[in-house]
Scaffold this motif. Structure first.
Motif, mmCIF file in Angstrom:
data_model
loop_
_atom_site.group_PDB
_atom_site.id
_atom_site.type_symbol
_atom_site.label_atom_id
_atom_site.label_comp_id
_atom_site.label_asym_id
_atom_site.label_seq_id
_atom_site.Cartn_x
_atom_site.Cartn_y
_atom_site.Cartn_z
ATOM 1 N N MET A 175 0.745 -1.038 -0.066
ATOM 2 C CA MET A 175 -0.022 0.067 -0.060
ATOM 3 C C MET A 175 0.957 1.221 -0.051
ATOM 4 N N LEU A 176 2.087 1.328 0.839
ATOM 5 C CA LEU A 176 2.909 2.466 0.657
ATOM 6 C C LEU A 176 3.344 2.525 -0.614
ATOM 7 N N ALA A 177 3.938 1.436 -1.301
ATOM 8 C CA ALA A 177 4.176 1.514 -2.691
ATOM 9 C C ALA A 177 3.356 2.128 -3.628
ATOM 10 N N PHE A 178 2.053 1.726 -3.373
ATOM 11 C CA PHE A 178 1.239 2.378 -4.175
ATOM 12 C C PHE A 178 0.839 3.879 -3.902
ATOM 13 N N THR A 179 1.021 4.333 -2.680
ATOM 14 C CA THR A 179 1.037 5.665 -2.514
ATOM 15 C C THR A 179 1.861 6.440 -3.106
ATOM 16 N N PHE A 180 3.173 6.120 -3.148
ATOM 17 C CA PHE A 180 4.357 6.440 -3.869
ATOM 18 C C PHE A 180 4.174 6.492 -5.358
ATOM 19 N N ALA A 181 3.422 5.509 -5.999
ATOM 20 C CA ALA A 181 3.555 5.271 -7.453
ATOM 21 C C ALA A 181 2.301 6.154 -8.031
ATOM 22 N N ILE A 182 1.150 6.356 -7.261
ATOM 23 C CA ILE A 182 0.052 6.998 -7.743
ATOM 24 C C ILE A 182 0.150 8.464 -8.045
ATOM 25 N N ASP A 183 -0.480 8.967 -8.895
ATOM 26 C CA ASP A 183 -0.306 10.631 -8.919
ATOM 27 C C ASP A 183 -0.628 11.401 -7.610
ATOM 28 N N GLY A 184 -0.194 12.294 -7.316
ATOM 29 C CA GLY A 184 -0.332 13.159 -5.915
ATOM 30 C C GLY A 184 0.809 13.121 -5.126
ATOM 31 N N VAL A 185 0.772 13.283 -3.796
ATOM 32 C CA VAL A 185 1.480 13.409 -2.564
ATOM 33 C C VAL A 185 1.530 12.237 -1.779
ATOM 34 N N PRO A 186 2.630 11.485 -1.637
ATOM 35 C CA PRO A 186 2.630 10.526 -0.570
ATOM 36 C C PRO A 186 2.603 10.883 0.692
ATOM 37 N N PHE A 187 1.671 10.433 1.518
ATOM 38 C CA PHE A 187 1.581 10.884 2.995
ATOM 39 C C PHE A 187 1.874 9.624 3.888
ATOM 40 N N ILE A 188 3.073 10.031 4.621
ATOM 41 C CA ILE A 188 3.596 9.167 5.549
ATOM 42 C C ILE A 188 2.971 9.331 7.001
ATOM 43 N N PHE A 189 2.083 8.689 7.522
ATOM 44 C CA PHE A 189 1.437 8.906 8.980
ATOM 45 C C PHE A 189 2.356 8.082 9.842
ATOM 46 N N ASN A 190 2.341 9.003 11.186
ATOM 47 C CA ASN A 190 3.214 8.631 12.140
ATOM 48 C C ASN A 190 3.506 7.279 12.691
ATOM 49 N N GLY A 191 4.659 6.750 12.569
ATOM 50 C CA GLY A 191 4.930 5.322 12.661
ATOM 51 C C GLY A 191 5.100 4.482 11.444
ATOM 52 N N GLN A 192 4.644 4.732 10.440
ATOM 53 C CA GLN A 192 4.583 3.854 9.220
ATOM 54 C C GLN A 192 5.804 3.889 8.986
ATOM 55 N N GLU A 193 6.847 4.711 9.012
ATOM 56 C CA GLU A 193 8.129 4.556 8.480
ATOM 57 C C GLU A 193 9.208 3.588 9.034
ATOM 58 N N ILE A 194 8.315 2.955 10.350
ATOM 59 C CA ILE A 194 9.102 1.890 11.126
ATOM 60 C C ILE A 194 8.375 0.795 11.287
ATOM 61 N N GLY A 195 7.172 0.463 10.579
ATOM 62 C CA GLY A 195 6.197 -0.487 10.602
ATOM 63 C C GLY A 195 5.542 -0.532 12.088
ATOM 64 N N TYR A 196 5.216 0.770 12.701
ATOM 65 C CA TYR A 196 4.669 0.583 14.044
ATOM 66 C C TYR A 196 3.348 0.187 14.078
ATOM 67 N N ASP A 197 2.858 -0.678 14.883
ATOM 68 C CA ASP A 197 1.542 -1.284 14.897
ATOM 69 C C ASP A 197 0.749 -1.053 16.204
ATOM 70 N N LYS A 198 1.252 -0.057 16.833
ATOM 71 C CA LYS A 198 0.428 0.132 18.330
ATOM 72 C C LYS A 198 -0.500 1.455 17.842
#
Length: 317
Positions: free
Chosen positions: A186-209
């Motif tokens: 899903m992250l790859a999709f958000t970077f590939a599709i047109d628009g601006v990829p938005f990384i929400f707090n913790g996604q950059e470390i696979g945070y699951d809490k």
């Protein structure tokens, strides 16, 4: 603030009994039709630009304020900072005609990615309405519809999670529900599709809490500890790689999106980003938890592991 409430009660809206009106989040409602109220907000925004050197504003629930205010704000604020960035938490089509640089991509990213794609694949929200059973084919359907409606050149913030969805009292983290591999595609999709990829707090470390906008206890990220796991390090490197590709491949920032038909449209999403004078970038993603064989319209065949994807430049001949 309490000071504004006390010193300027005329800035707010009241009901027929003289009681202050509140939003659904229990915030007092400003009377944005009054010049005095607009002038106050404008002074606050200018203060952030001049005193704090802010880059711009992400405007919460921007639809509660007339678009005329935002358009005038854009004119005034650009006099201070021409490179100002304005983001609307909204999907109104006229937002990005002038006032805002980008809208939240609620429909395609919230509904389609979070419910349509992963719901079809791993059983999240199986009771949703029938369109979502189309899986990733629905992503293409919604994207094509929204592209026709939106002003040309307008941008979406692409996301599968945000502070409303991952908040302590709301849904669990998608990382927890669906797993790290599902979130990576899903992250790859958000970077590939047109628009601006938005990384929400913790996604950059696979945070699951769970997190909390309001600071409930046990809802804070311990970046030193949580960022030291194997999963965290792998995800961080993956985000760096996605970001590097966005910077290097002009088609990802400025190119058109061309959807590619395939023989597994419910399960596999396929498209390319293309720009004259630049390499194409191909995306083919398996949004299921099983190995999937897929054939693209040009005859190219792939065997994709569960949640696997191809996201890479294609050298033009």
């Amino acid at each position: 603030s309490a000071k504004v409430l006390k010193e300027h009660p005329e800035y707010f809206l009241y009901d027929e009994n003289g009681n202050m009106r509140h939003t659904r989040w229990n915030f007092p409602m400003f009377d944005t039709n009054k010049k005095e109220t607009r002038d106050y907000f404008m002074s606050v925004m200018k203060h952030y630009l001049t005193y704090y050197n802010a880059d711009g504003f992400r405007c919460d629930v921007s639809d509660y304020v007339p678009i005329s205010f935002w358009e005038n704000a854009r004119r005034e604020l650009e006099k201070i900072k021409p490179e100002l960035v304005m983001i609307a938490e909204s999907e109104k089509l006229d937002n990005t005609c002038f006032a805002f640089d980008a809208n939240y991509g609620w429909e395609i990213c919230n509904d389609v990615i979070k419910v349509g794609m992963i719901g079809n694949a791993v059983g999240v929200h199986k009771d949703v309405v029938p369109p979502y059973k189309k899986g990733v084919a629905y992503a293409r359907e919604v994207h094509e519809k929204m592209t026709k409606l939106r002003p040309k050149g307008s941008l979406n913030w692409n996301m599968y999670e945000n502070h409303d969805l991952a908040e302590y009292a709301q849904h669990n983290r998608v990382e927890k529900i669906c797993g790290h591999a599902c979130c990576e595609v899903m992250l790859a999709f958000t970077f590939a599709i047109d628009g601006v990829p938005f990384i929400f707090n913790g996604q950059e470390i696979g945070y699951d809490k769970r997190l909390s906008l309001f600071g409930h206890k046990d809802c804070w990220i311990d970046w030193k500890k949580d960022g030291a796991t194997t999963i965290a390090k792998e995800r961080t490197e993956k985000i760096k790689a996605f970001t590097k590709m966005r910077r290097e491949q002009k088609a990802l920032s400025y190119g058109d999106i061309v959807w590619i038909d395939n023989d597994r449209p419910v399960d596999v999403c396929s498209f390319k980003r293309t720009l004259e004078g630049a390499d194409d970038v191909l995306f083919v993603g398996n949004f299921t938890d099983v190995e999937t064989k897929v054939t693209l319209a040009d005859g190219t065949k792939y065997t994709l592991a569960p949640w696997a994807y191809i996201f890479e430049p294609q050298k033009k001949k």
